[in-house]
Design a protein around this motif. Structure first.
Motif, mmCIF file in Angstrom:
data_model
loop_
_atom_site.group_PDB
_atom_site.id
_atom_site.type_symbol
_atom_site.label_atom_id
_atom_site.label_comp_id
_atom_site.label_asym_id
_atom_site.label_seq_id
_atom_site.Cartn_x
_atom_site.Cartn_y
_atom_site.Cartn_z
ATOM 1 N N ASP A 177 -36.932 39.329 -88.673
ATOM 2 C CA ASP A 177 -35.855 40.301 -88.794
ATOM 3 C C ASP A 177 -35.628 40.944 -87.429
ATOM 4 O O ASP A 177 -36.463 40.835 -86.529
ATOM 5 N N ARG A 178 -34.507 41.613 -87.278
ATOM 6 C CA ARG A 178 -34.180 42.233 -85.998
ATOM 7 C C ARG A 178 -35.161 43.344 -85.638
ATOM 8 O O ARG A 178 -35.559 44.131 -86.479
ATOM 9 N N LEU A 179 -35.531 43.392 -84.367
ATOM 10 C CA LEU A 179 -36.370 44.450 -83.829
ATOM 11 C C LEU A 179 -35.442 45.380 -83.045
ATOM 12 O O LEU A 179 -34.802 44.957 -82.082
ATOM 13 N N LEU A 180 -35.361 46.635 -83.481
ATOM 14 C CA LEU A 180 -34.400 47.581 -82.909
ATOM 15 C C LEU A 180 -35.104 48.744 -82.226
ATOM 16 O O LEU A 180 -36.215 49.116 -82.604
ATOM 17 N N ASP A 181 -34.409 49.348 -81.242
ATOM 18 C CA ASP A 181 -34.933 50.596 -80.697
ATOM 19 C C ASP A 181 -34.339 51.767 -81.471
ATOM 20 O O ASP A 181 -33.636 51.578 -82.471
ATOM 21 N N ARG A 182 -34.634 52.989 -81.060
ATOM 22 C CA ARG A 182 -34.205 54.168 -81.808
ATOM 23 C C ARG A 182 -32.683 54.323 -81.849
ATOM 24 O O ARG A 182 -32.140 55.027 -82.696
#
Length: 225
Positions: free
Chosen positions: A108-113
């Motif tokens: 799955d996508r790894l996102l920042d804040r």
């Protein structure tokens, strides 16, 4: 390496698995900016490496793919490295000893804040039936310890068994792994999974990619105790 934070799944996805955790479910992470991969100890072991002795690369990943699966996996990896989009794949790998293993890989996508895509994170699930007996006793003990929540956990396991075509033991290992990664109780995750699956009754069957995303983000929607 830059520190990253996921708003959807895995602030802890790069944590190494302890010896008490299942060797048949392990995490991975890919960072777009650095074009780098990270494996948990369990994933390294699935490929035949002593934990801590290998630094995975795209070339190494492809080296371990079964020749008949390599072309489609190369295309998939290229998409992941370009966009960091969610994906799922069931394919074969060949470990360092030459053993062929069937695995499912969910990312799955790894996102920042701020919601910026940093890469992809997810897990490997070892589907090799030859190891089933080796883990049965330990899994049975874990299930027995959750006797009060057996009904809902069995329902959640059934959903995972159908979607990923795995055994009951493997399905429980996935639930236990998500619990350990997210610090949310197995029962709470199971209840949320069953509730969301039931909520789709009467509609079109959920797409596989949508279910993968649901599983990886389930903990975000578990009500606070």
């Amino acid at each position: 390496m830059k520190e990253s934070v996921s708003t959807s799944d895995t602030a802890a996805v790069a944590r190494r698995f302890e010896g008490t955790q299942s060797p048949h479910v392990g995490s991975f992470r890919y960072l777009l900016a650095d074009d780098t991969w990270e494996w948990s100890d369990a994933v390294a072991a699935m490929h035949g490496y002593v934990p801590g002795t290998v630094h995975p690369t795209t070339a190494l990943l492809l080296h371990h793919k079964h020749p008949d699966d390599k072309k489609k996996l190369a295309e998939l990896l290229q998409a992941v490295r370009t966009t960091g989009e969610p994906f799922s794949s069931k394919h074969r790998i060949i470990d360092t000893a030459g053993n062929v293993k069937s695995v499912a890989v969910i990312g799955d996508r790894l996102l920042d804040r701020d919601g910026i895509i940093l890469g992809t994170s997810g897990f490997y699930l070892d589907l090799s039936e030859a190891i089933e007996e080796d883990i049965r006793e330990g899994v049975d003990v874990a299930v027995s310890a959750l006797a009060g929540a057996r009904a809902v956990i069995e329902q959640a396991k059934g959903i995972l068994m159908v979607v990923y075509a795995v055994s009951a033991e493997r399905a429980f290992e996935v639930l236990a792994w998500r619990s350990q990664e997210t610090n949310v109780k197995v029962r709470a995750l199971a209840e949320q999974l069953v509730a969301e699956a039931a909520g789709g009754s009467g509609a079109q069957p959920i797409a596989r990619t949508e279910f993968d995303h649901l599983l990886m983000t389930l903990h975000d929607r578990v009500p606070e105790a």
